[in-house]
Design a protein around this motif. Structure first.
Motif, PDB file in Angstrom:
ATOM      1  N   ILE A 114       6.584   0.984   9.191  1.00 48.54           N
ATOM      2  CA  ILE A 114       6.953   1.873  10.301  1.00 48.54           C
ATOM      3  C   ILE A 114       8.085   1.254  11.108  1.00 48.54           C
ATOM      4  N   LEU A 115       7.969  -0.040  11.381  1.00 47.75           N
ATOM      5  CA  LEU A 115       8.991  -0.742  12.164  1.00 47.75           C
ATOM      6  C   LEU A 115      10.335  -0.732  11.435  1.00 47.75           C
ATOM      7  N   ALA A 116      10.303  -0.987  10.128  1.00 51.00           N
ATOM      8  CA  ALA A 116      11.542  -0.983   9.348  1.00 51.00           C
ATOM      9  C   ALA A 116      12.191   0.404   9.352  1.00 51.00           C
ATOM     10  N   ASP A 117      11.380   1.462   9.327  1.00 46.81           N
ATOM     11  CA  ASP A 117      11.935   2.812   9.347  1.00 46.81           C
ATOM     12  C   ASP A 117      12.535   3.134  10.716  1.00 46.81           C
ATOM     13  N   ALA A 124      11.199 -10.039  14.366  1.00 45.71           N
ATOM     14  CA  ALA A 124      12.504  -9.441  14.579  1.00 45.71           C
ATOM     15  C   ALA A 124      12.595  -8.841  15.977  1.00 45.71           C
ATOM     16  N   LEU A 125      13.781  -8.890  16.564  1.00 48.85           N
ATOM     17  CA  LEU A 125      13.982  -8.285  17.881  1.00 48.85           C
ATOM     18  C   LEU A 125      13.691  -6.794  17.812  1.00 48.85           C
ATOM     19  N   GLY A 126      12.904  -6.305  18.754  1.00 49.28           N
ATOM     20  CA  GLY A 126      12.517  -4.894  18.772  1.00 49.28           C
ATOM     21  C   GLY A 126      11.151  -4.636  18.201  1.00 49.28           C
ATOM     22  N   SER A 127      10.472  -5.670  17.699  1.00 48.92           N
ATOM     23  CA  SER A 127       9.155  -5.461  17.081  1.00 48.92           C
ATOM     24  C   SER A 127       8.089  -5.095  18.103  1.00 48.92           C
ATOM     25  N   GLY A 128       8.374  -5.293  19.395  1.00 50.83           N
ATOM     26  CA  GLY A 128       7.418  -4.890  20.425  1.00 50.83           C
ATOM     27  C   GLY A 128       7.240  -3.388  20.521  1.00 50.83           C
ATOM     28  N   LEU A 129       8.080  -2.626  19.813  1.00 51.80           N
ATOM     29  CA  LEU A 129       7.978  -1.169  19.808  1.00 51.80           C
ATOM     30  C   LEU A 129       6.574  -0.702  19.434  1.00 51.80           C
ATOM     31  N   ALA A 151      -1.156  -4.418   8.655  1.00 50.25           N
ATOM     32  CA  ALA A 151       0.087  -5.144   8.879  1.00 50.25           C
ATOM     33  C   ALA A 151       1.204  -4.595   7.989  1.00 50.25           C
ATOM     34  N   THR A 152       0.868  -4.280   6.740  1.00 50.74           N
ATOM     35  CA  THR A 152       1.856  -3.707   5.820  1.00 50.74           C
ATOM     36  C   THR A 152       2.363  -2.372   6.336  1.00 50.74           C
ATOM     37  N   LEU A 153       1.452  -1.545   6.817  1.00 50.98           N
ATOM     38  CA  LEU A 153       1.820  -0.239   7.351  1.00 50.98           C
ATOM     39  C   LEU A 153       2.709  -0.382   8.582  1.00 50.98           C
ATOM     40  N   LEU A 154       2.331  -1.250   9.511  1.00 52.95           N
ATOM     41  CA  LEU A 154       3.119  -1.415  10.732  1.00 52.95           C
ATOM     42  C   LEU A 154       4.519  -1.944  10.424  1.00 52.95           C
ATOM     43  N   ASN A 155       4.623  -2.849   9.462  1.00 51.56           N
ATOM     44  CA  ASN A 155       5.945  -3.364   9.095  1.00 51.56           C
ATOM     45  C   ASN A 155       6.832  -2.252   8.542  1.00 51.56           C
ATOM     46  N   ASP A 157      13.281  -6.823   4.027  1.00 52.91           N
ATOM     47  CA  ASP A 157      12.846  -5.700   4.860  1.00 52.91           C
ATOM     48  C   ASP A 157      11.555  -6.010   5.614  1.00 52.91           C
ATOM     49  N   THR A 158      11.359  -7.275   5.937  1.00 54.83           N
ATOM     50  CA  THR A 158      10.189  -7.687   6.721  1.00 54.83           C
ATOM     51  C   THR A 158      10.638  -8.003   8.134  1.00 54.83           C
ATOM     52  N   LEU A 159      10.238  -7.153   9.073  1.00 53.10           N
ATOM     53  CA  LEU A 159      10.527  -7.388  10.488  1.00 53.10           C
ATOM     54  C   LEU A 159       9.330  -8.006  11.190  1.00 53.10           C
ATOM     55  N   LEU A 160       8.145  -7.724  10.633  1.00 54.47           N
ATOM     56  CA  LEU A 160       6.897  -8.188  11.246  1.00 54.47           C
ATOM     57  C   LEU A 160       6.423  -9.422  10.470  1.00 54.47           C
ATOM     58  N   HIS A 161       6.964 -10.575  10.830  1.00 56.77           N
ATOM     59  CA  HIS A 161       6.612 -11.800  10.116  1.00 56.77           C
ATOM     60  C   HIS A 161       5.253 -12.318  10.550  1.00 56.77           C
TER      61      HIS A 161
END
Length: 769
Positions: free
Chosen positions: A36-39, A248-253, A30-34, A75-79
């Motif tokens: 990546i999403l933030a980047d 966050a919007l766009g987290s489905g990426l 989960a930490t890794l995916l968050n 900087d947390t998009l993946l809550h």
């Protein structure tokens, strides 16, 4: 809309040592995916340094360009995050898919736990099973901390697509358990880059949105312009930092399976660690070596769309024919970026209850995480899904699968955490609920209108059918004329008074009456009205009792049956109408006796009163225009339809006469079926509405009711007794017509003041529901 939730009573049990390994791997993932999403929505260094292919991000429909650069708190998009896990027969765990957009199922896991812990209380207690409430308590804390403004009580809402969504039960269940208001897109509005909830007290600011609406449906202005589920301007409000959306919007990426092929390398690059929990072997065909491998082993791999696509339809559980395989090969060669391949997953089995005994069934586990304290907290449990047949390789709840509770065993007694009220717990006493959203008030209002419209339609059609004589249709028409004119004006029999041929054709006339009951295609038919009642009841199902829902469901089921199985003769139709009236009486009784006298009940009753006044006024007006208005048979039908026959007989020992009948139905303020009674009840309701209580001057609707009640109180029906025709031109006739013109204005005033808003609430979060 409804299907039974299949729950296997035998829990899926995971040992403590095995769980600790899974927990550490999931937190790392989960930490890794968050990150990546933030980047991807920030600096995009991974793309610049070639750790990620640009096609993997920019070619995706789930990469939302308008959301690039929107900063998230911490900087947390993946809550919230969920992973679908499979345990191979040798005991190793693999991640089959990542759920980064809307990790559904946590509410079902909670519901399963509540059931299983009650049917197996001793086993649950003796095995020291970890509680789930701690996870949801952390979820509450996380959402509170996401509020962009300092406040003691930030407003958190759960945004749902609505009751037609397949997981609506879970959404309503979670909202109630967590204490959040369940809202739809039309409940929210954006003003000055702030999100507001439309309530009866006005607009109230929203701080955090826990969404269950897909990314691109959330804002029709900047995302998907054909969406009716979202909130126009939501992206701009998030960009301005005035509302936080989880996830966050766009987290489905990152839900694309293609990312799995890159996670081992990205984990070493970004976290400096080896990926602890491996994914199922994955090849993204956008890379040349991977594409060659997939084409060489096409018959041994599961090929899927790499990105969400409507044009590519592949059923992975269905074996491909040779022709289909060659066509797939050409597709992969032509546009390789759009495809990903994975190994076949062989699920391990667990004991499941089947046909009165235990049987091995394939299982997969969905585990949930919530961002908390700079890391992630794993739910000590999850949603275990069970294949419907032995050896199943694809598990789906929509295709007959069932679920299990998941028990994580502890080596010592666990802390008893619960968010549910416990015995002895001090609770703040309340006589009112939270402020009612305008959409729900609108639905309650129309629930009252449609229920009374169905009642009036049933009474009018029952009276017409009872007076219908196939052998003397022409002679019966004068007695039926006021009823038919009322049905015409109300929309049940459009144009019936302009069809003289019905007088000579009893079969056609009877067919018209039956169509007004059963025809689903007729806009004013009884069946169509009950369909509308059912639809608005669905919208407020989580705000109504189970008994009320059963009554409405039964009404809808009864009239939705094929006509051939319902009725052959007019007498049979009368029996159906009698049943319908009994059902509607049950509905009105439940609303009157079981609902607290708060906003929901008030709007149901206001809708009912307006509708009843309209149909009674229309009946009185139609009768006053009839040349046979003084006929005792016509007046008897009026009393029957207004359910006032017994009252009339108890007061007057004579045949029905026009003056006392009109007085009873129009002007008697003690008769709950009179027009004046409805207007007086509406006046009382208006006095209790939020904006009316605080207003220095009465609003337009209240003023109309005040003037209308005064006119009715001054009315005198005795003048009708001295007339022989043209009763509609008398003072009483004009009074009825003026009342009929005023009632739609009252309805419009309610809609303008409470269902559509332009002012921000000054009262904060108060109000009753």
């Amino acid at each position: 809309m409804e299907r039974p939730w299949q729950l296997d009573p035998i829990p899926f049990i995971i040992a403590p040592d095995e769980w600790r390994v899974l927990e550490a791997g999931l937190i790392q993932r989960a930490t890794l995916l968050n990150r990546i999403l933030a980047d991807c929505y920030g600096a995009q260094e991974l793309i610049r340094s070639r750790w990620l292919s640009p096609a993997l991000v920019f070619a995706q429909p789930d990469f939302l360009r308008p959301c690039h650069g929107i900063r998230a708190p911490g900087d947390t998009l993946l809550h919230f995050y969920a992973a679908d896990l499979a345990r191979s027969p040798d005991g190793r765990w693999w991640v089959v898919s990542d759920r980064t957009q809307i990790p559904t199922g946590a509410g079902y896991a909670l519901a399963n736990r509540l059931v299983t812990s009650r049917i197996l209380p001793e086993a649950f207690r003796d095995n020291h099973v970890h509680r789930l409430a701690g996870f949801f308590r952390d979820a509450q804390r996380t959402l509170v901390e996401l509020a962009p403004r300092p406040t003691d009580e930030p407003r958190v809402v759960l945004l749902t697509p609505g009751p037609h969504n397949e997981t609506y039960f879970e959404q309503a269940y979670l909202a109630r358990y967590l204490g959040y208001m369940l809202v739809e897109g039309q409940d929210l509005t954006v003003r000055d880059d702030n999100v507001f909830l439309k309530t009866l007290n006005g607009l109230e600011k929203v701080d955090v949105i826990l969404r269950r609406v897909d990314d691109d449906f959330c804002d029709p202005l900047e995302l998907r312009n054909d969406s009716i589920l979202g909130v126009p301007g939501l992206v701009e409000a998030a960009r301005a930092g005035n509302v936080t959306i989880a996830n966050a919007l766009g987290s489905g990426l990152l839900q694309s399976p293609a990312f799995m092929a890159f996670l081992p390398g990205l984990c070493k690059h970004m976290l400096g660690e080896k990926l602890k929990l491996p994914s199922v072997a994955t090849w993204w065909c956008g890379q040349e070596p991977a594409r060659q491998y997939v084409l060489e082993h096409l018959d041994k791999l599961v090929v899927k769309p790499a990105f969400r696509s409507r044009s590519i339809q592949i059923e992975p559980e269905k074996p491909l024919t040779e022709k289909e395989r060659e066509e797939l090969r050409r597709h992969v060669q032509f546009d390789p970026d759009l495809f990903v391949a994975q190994e076949h997953v062989d699920f391990s089995t667990a004991p499941a209850w089947n046909d009165g005994g235990l049987a091995p069934r394939s299982v997969s586990l969905r585990v949930y995480l919530v961002a908390s304290g700079g890391s992630y907290h794993v739910m000590p449990g999850g949603l275990t899904r069970v294949s419907p047949e032995a050896g199943g390789r694809f598990i789906s709840m929509q295709r007959g699968g069932s679920s299990k509770d998941t028990w994580i065993i502890s080596e010592m007694p666990v802390e008893e955490i619960t968010l549910l009220p416990t015995a002895g717990q001090a609770t703040e006493l309340r006589r009112t609920g939270n402020n009612l959203p305008s959409r729900l008030a609108d639905n309650f209002f129309w629930m009252g209108r449609y229920s009374e419209r169905a009642d009036a339609t049933s009474r009018l059609l029952r009276s017409a059918l009872q007076r219908f004589n196939p052998e003397r249709t022409g002679s019966a028409m004068p007695l039926l004329a006021p009823l038919l004119r009322t049905l015409e004006v109300q929309g049940q029999l459009p144009g019936v008074m302009k069809k003289p041929e019905l007088r000579q054709n009893p079969e056609a006339f009877e067919a018209e009456l039956l169509a007004a009951i059963f025809d689903p295609g007729s806009a004013g038919s009884l069946r169509n009205t009950v369909d509308h009642l059912f639809r608005v009841a669905v919208q407020v199902r989580d705000r109504t009792s189970s008994d009320m829902w059963r009554v409405i469901n039964r009404l809808n089921d009864r009239l939705s049956m094929p006509v051939s199985s319902l009725v052959m003769l007019a007498g049979d139709a009368v029996a159906v109408l009698n049943e319908t009236l009994l059902g509607l009486a049950a509905f009105h009784g439940l609303a009157r006796e079981n609902m607290t006298r708060a906003q929901a009940w008030r709007f149901i009753d206001m809708g009912l009163r307006i509708e009843r006044a309209v149909y009674l006024g229309t009946l009185l007006d139609a009768t006053s225009r009839s040349p046979d208005a003084e006929n005792p048979s016509v007046l008897e039908a009026m009393l029957e339809i207004a359910d006032s026959s017994i009252t009339y007989r108890s007061r007057y020992s004579l045949l029905p006469q026009i003056a006392p009948v009109f007085d009873l139905i129009l002007l008697d303020d003690k008769n709950p079926r009179s027009v004046l009674f409805q207007v007086n009840q509406l006046k009382k309701h208006f006095e209790r509405l939020p904006s009316e209580r605080d207003a220095a001057q009465p609003g337009s609707g209240r003023a109309i009711l005040h003037d209308g009640a005064a006119r009715l109180e001054r009315g005198d029906t005795r003048e009708l007794a001295g007339l022989k025709q043209n009763w509609h031109e008398s003072k009483v006739g004009r009074l009825i017509q003026q009342t009929l013109r005023d009632l739609p204005k009252v309805s419009d005033a309610i809609a303008a003041s409470y269902f559509a808003h332009s002012a921000i609430s000054r009262t904060g979060r108060g109000g009753e529901a």
